[in-house]
Design an enzyme around this catalytic site. Structure first.
Site, short mmCIF file in Angstrom:
data_model
loop_
_atom_site.label_atom_id
_atom_site.label_comp_id
_atom_site.label_asym_id
_atom_site.label_seq_id
_atom_site.Cartn_x
_atom_site.Cartn_y
_atom_site.Cartn_z
N ASP A 41 0.84 -1.19 -0.03
CA ASP A 41 0.02 -0.16 0.00
C ASP A 41 1.09 1.24 -0.01
O ASP A 41 0.50 2.31 0.53
CB ASP A 41 -0.86 -0.04 1.32
CG ASP A 41 -1.85 -1.40 1.06
OD1 ASP A 41 -2.36 -1.67 0.00
OD2 ASP A 41 -2.11 -1.83 2.15
N GLN A 61 2.01 -5.93 -3.01
CA GLN A 61 2.48 -6.12 -1.66
C GLN A 61 3.72 -5.47 -1.67
O GLN A 61 3.95 -4.58 -2.17
CB GLN A 61 2.69 -7.58 -1.38
CG GLN A 61 1.40 -8.54 -1.20
CD GLN A 61 0.70 -8.91 -2.47
OE1 GLN A 61 1.53 -9.76 -3.33
NE2 GLN A 61 -0.36 -8.60 -2.90
N LYS A 105 1.80 2.14 -5.32
CA LYS A 105 2.54 1.62 -6.34
C LYS A 105 1.66 1.69 -7.46
O LYS A 105 2.11 2.18 -8.66
CB LYS A 105 2.49 0.21 -6.27
CG LYS A 105 3.42 -0.28 -5.22
CD LYS A 105 3.62 -1.72 -4.92
CE LYS A 105 2.56 -2.22 -4.35
NZ LYS A 105 2.00 -2.01 -2.91
N GLY A 155 -4.49 -4.36 -3.84
CA GLY A 155 -5.52 -3.26 -3.99
C GLY A 155 -4.77 -2.00 -4.29
O GLY A 155 -4.07 -1.55 -3.47
N HIS A 156 -4.82 -1.88 -5.85
CA HIS A 156 -3.85 -0.61 -6.30
C HIS A 156 -4.84 0.45 -6.68
O HIS A 156 -5.55 0.15 -7.63
CB HIS A 156 -3.14 -1.03 -7.35
CG HIS A 156 -1.87 -2.08 -7.05
ND1 HIS A 156 -1.00 -2.59 -7.68
CD2 HIS A 156 -2.00 -2.64 -5.77
CE1 HIS A 156 -0.34 -3.57 -7.16
NE2 HIS A 156 -0.71 -3.45 -6.03
P1 GDP Z 1 -0.71 0.36 -3.45
O1 GDP Z 1 -1.21 -1.11 -3.14
O2 GDP Z 1 0.64 0.38 -3.23
O3 GDP Z 1 -1.29 0.67 -4.97
O4 GDP Z 1 -1.32 1.40 -2.49
P2 GDP Z 1 -3.03 1.58 -2.03
O5 GDP Z 1 -3.87 1.89 -3.23
O6 GDP Z 1 -3.46 0.16 -1.46
O7 GDP Z 1 -2.73 2.48 -1.04
C1 GDP Z 1 -2.23 3.93 -1.34
C2 GDP Z 1 -3.44 5.06 -0.77
O8 GDP Z 1 -2.72 6.37 -0.90
C3 GDP Z 1 -4.42 4.92 -2.08
O9 GDP Z 1 -5.62 5.50 -1.25
C4 GDP Z 1 -4.05 6.25 -2.88
O10 GDP Z 1 -4.96 6.74 -3.63
C5 GDP Z 1 -3.36 6.91 -1.89
N1 GDP Z 1 -2.14 7.70 -2.47
C6 GDP Z 1 -1.22 7.56 -3.28
N2 GDP Z 1 -0.31 8.35 -3.22
C7 GDP Z 1 -0.57 9.45 -2.48
C8 GDP Z 1 -0.10 10.68 -2.09
O11 GDP Z 1 1.14 11.12 -2.21
N3 GDP Z 1 -0.96 11.44 -0.88
C9 GDP Z 1 -2.05 10.83 -0.53
N4 GDP Z 1 -2.53 11.68 0.41
N5 GDP Z 1 -2.67 9.79 -0.93
C10 GDP Z 1 -1.90 8.96 -1.83
P1 IMO Z 2 -0.71 -4.15 -1.86
O1 IMO Z 2 -0.33 -4.67 -3.35
C1 IMO Z 2 -0.85 -4.69 2.09
C2 IMO Z 2 -1.09 -8.71 3.86
C3 IMO Z 2 -2.17 -9.08 4.31
C4 IMO Z 2 -1.63 -10.12 5.48
C5 IMO Z 2 -0.34 -10.76 4.60
C6 IMO Z 2 -0.68 -12.18 3.95
O2 IMO Z 2 -2.18 -3.61 -2.29
O3 IMO Z 2 0.33 -3.57 -1.44
P2 IMO Z 2 -2.11 -12.93 2.06
O4 IMO Z 2 -3.60 -12.63 1.56
O5 IMO Z 2 -1.34 -12.39 0.92
O6 IMO Z 2 -2.02 -14.23 2.23
O7 IMO Z 2 -2.16 -12.13 3.19
O8 IMO Z 2 0.11 -9.85 3.70
N1 IMO Z 2 -1.24 -8.29 2.16
C7 IMO Z 2 -1.24 -6.96 2.15
N2 IMO Z 2 -0.95 -5.96 2.92
N3 IMO Z 2 -1.11 -4.42 0.71
C8 IMO Z 2 -1.14 -5.54 0.01
O9 IMO Z 2 -1.31 -5.61 -1.45
C9 IMO Z 2 -1.23 -6.88 0.55
N4 IMO Z 2 -1.42 -8.26 0.36
C10 IMO Z 2 -1.03 -9.00 1.24
O10 IMO Z 2 -2.72 -8.15 4.94
O11 IMO Z 2 -0.81 -9.58 6.56
MG MG Z 3 -2.90 -1.76 -1.66
#
Ligand code: GDP
Ligand code: IMO
Ligand code: MG
Length: 527
Positions: free
Chosen positions: A112, A329, A115, A139-140
């Site tokens: 998270d 991840q 990416k 979840g991207h």
């Molecule tokens: P990922 O799994 O690495 O793609 O990241 P996620 O989407 O799960 O979580 C990142 C969260 O931060 C999302 O809700 C994005 O919309 C938000 N986000 C990404 N970059 C920024 C930033 O620079 N500032 C803020 N405030 N939010 C951001």
């Molecule tokens: P993105 O790509 C954050 C965490 C789960 C758990 C552990 C194992 O959005 O960054 P799993 O379902 O893979 O067997 O869970 O890994 N986890 C993540 N945490 N972002 C993710 O993906 C994750 N995918 C798995 O919360 O601790």
């Molecule tokens: Mg994510």
């Protein structure tokens, strides 16, 4: 000999150097030698032939010849010796120099990091965007034109229709989740079947894999991993146990029989675990209803372009196309290098690109490591800089730190330098990308763990042991107390924000190339 001279001059040209008579003479002399030589013996031979070259020229030339593969170096009895190589093919040199490489974007923390947003921003520079590991546990989030999209299995280049998106062999696909995602993209006015290709070697997450994930977590009780319950662990387990089912298998006549056999094995395991699988609901559906949806999804999925993605990607590279690999991840969830067992079941690190897409290590180019200006973690496991206080809650509230896949609140804490340096080391990060600095706009004080104290010893080395035994040693920075809404260059950043980022660059010895100041595509700039 002519061939070697050509190789050498082409190599020198590529480095902006000239082919001089001295360099040519040294090369000829080396290739006239029957066996190995030392710099001294080579110098003496040249002098005997009245070819006068300085020690410096001799040394530099041999080094250049080493670099371009015309000479090799080894140790004999503690002494350095050189020898000509059998490198006679001009194309070898040319290919190595011009070879296209795969750039990588991956997470340096516990996932998270942002990416998805960064892949979407950089995607226009590439012809192909490919996911290499993980599955719908990811979840991207992408935001542009006033809309927000969350992708789970589909690469984050999907909204650019000139870009080919690939789900690589290292990824796991759940047919039901995949089709739900496709429906979401279609509802937004895009047609993903035009620019999405799936590897025939990608493994399928079966409905019983999801049940198994829940069963195993249930048995672990308070020691549970905090899995996303998407069936990731059990599907990778079956992959390595060599009885998993791949997307390509679904095109074969015996697929249903193989599905039934694997399902029966899983059911026997549920029974031996005492897990009442018939009562278990998946996404609020009974097993039978979910399974029906899954098969309907699979039929739809089979209409997509199912390919040998390793050939596709390597041929694209050979044709001079640009390829971006998208990680899921984060490094600290890597099955080998993360805080085991509180990890996911794939290699989330650069090495995973090679196995997850079928690209060789020498075809890895830039490695962009994404990190948040602070840390978050979902699920169980050690988190040395975790904040169980109001500051942690503020980070969660302002940063909207709730899982994009499960909606769970993310644990929050300060940036952890030992962990960041560890991730940079494991991945060979060439460029850092920092996200979410805007979240700390109103903080008067910002902290960062510079080192740890573990069992009374101070160390800069990352440790994934029990958080209680790891005492982070913090440095304090003054906040910048202002909005970054109008900041679109490094120079416009408030001095205190510059100071914080400079400190990270200096102490990781890695440049921060991109800065993200908000969730939107446009809230990003190169530094
Ligand atoms: P990922 O799994 O690495 O793609 O990241 P996620 O989407 O799960 O979580 C990142 C969260 O931060 C999302 O809700 C994005 O919309 C938000 N986000 C990404 N970059 C920024 C930033 O620079 N500032 C803020 N405030 N939010 C951001
Ligand atoms: P993105 O790509 C954050 C965490 C789960 C758990 C552990 C194992 O959005 O960054 P799993 O379902 O893979 O067997 O869970 O890994 N986890 C993540 N945490 N972002 C993710 O993906 C994750 N995918 C798995 O919360 O601790
Ligand atoms: Mg994510």
């Amino acid at each position: 000999m002519e061939n070697k001279t050509l190789i050498f001059s082409s190599f020198l040209k590529s480095k902006g150097l000239r082919q001089t008579p001295e360099r040519r003479d040294i090369l000829s002399e080396i290739y006239a030698l029957p066996s190995h030589f030392s710099l001294q013996s080579l110098g003496e031979r040249l002098t005997k032939k009245k070819i006068i070259v300085s020690r410096g020229t001799l040394y530099n030339t041999v080094n250049l010849l080493l670099e371009c593969g015309l000479v090799k170096r080894y140790l004999i009895g503690g002494k350095v010796r050189y020898e000509k190589t059998g490198n006679t093919d001009f194309r070898d040199i040319d290919m190595k120099q011009n070879m296209k490489k795969v750039d990588v974007i991956l997470g340096l923390q516990w996932g998270d990091e942002g990416k998805g947003k960064i892949v979407d921003v950089l995607a226009p520079n590439y012809d192909i965007v490919a996911r290499f590991q993980g599955g719908p546990n990811a979840g991207h989030t992408l935001e542009f034109d006033g809309k927000k999209y969350v992708l789970h299995t589909i690469p984050s280049g999907i909204f650019h229709d000139h870009i080919t998106n690939i789900i690589g062999n290292g990824v796991l696909i759940d047919a039901q989740i995949f089709m739900k995602e496709i429906a979401m993209i279609r509802a937004s006015g895009y047609e993903p079947s035009k620019n999405l290709k799936l590897s025939q070697k990608a493994h399928l997450i079966l409905p019983t894999h999801r049940v198994m994930d829940a069963a195993l977590e249930h048995i672990k009780g308070s020691a549970k991993i905090g899995s996303t319950l998407k069936g990731i662990g059990p599907t990778y387990t079956d992959k390595t146990a060599r009885h998993g089912l791949r997307l390509g298998d679904s095109l074969e006549a015996d697929f249903k029989a193989r599905y039934d056999a694997l399902k029966a094995t899983h059911i026997r395991q549920f029974e031996s675990l005492g897990f009442d699988w018939k009562k278990h609901k998946i996404e609020d559906l009974s097993f039978a209803d979910y399974e029906k949806k899954w098969f309907a999804g699979l039929e739809e999925m089979k209409k997509f372009d199912i390919i040998s993605s390793e050939h596709f990607i390597n041929q694209a590279l050979d044709a001079g196309k640009n390829v971006l690999a998208e990680g899921a991840q984060g490094t600290l969830l890597d099955v080998d290098f993360g805080s085991y067992p509180f990890v996911t079941s794939s290699n989330t690190t650069t090495a995973g690109v090679c196995t997850g897409l079928g690209v060789a290590p020498n075809r890895i180019g830039k490695v962009y490591g994404v990190f948040k200006a602070y840390c978050t973690r979902v699920g169980s496991g050690p988190f040395p800089t975790e904040l169980d206080d109001e500051i942690g809650q503020e980070l969660r509230r302002i940063g909207r730190e709730f899982g994009a896949t499960t909606g769970r609140p993310r644990r929050c804490g300060w940036l952890d330098l030992p962990a960041l340096n560890y991730a940079i080391m494991i991945n060979g990060v060439t460029d850092l990308i920092v996200t979410k600095i805007d979240v700390m706009n109103d903080f008067s004080e910002i902290k960062l763990a510079e080192t740890y104290t573990v069992k009374k010893k101070k160390t800069a080395e990352y440790s994934d042991g029990n958080s209680d035994e790891i005492q982070p040693n913090y440095l304090s920075f003054d906040g910048w107390n202002q909005s970054l809404a109008d900041v679109d260059t490094y120079e416009k950043l408030p001095p205190n924000a510059q100071h914080y980022l400079n400190f990270v660059e200096k102490n990781t010895r890695t440049k921060i190339s991109i800065i993200s100041t908000g969730p939107n595509r446009l809230e990003t700039f190169f530094s």
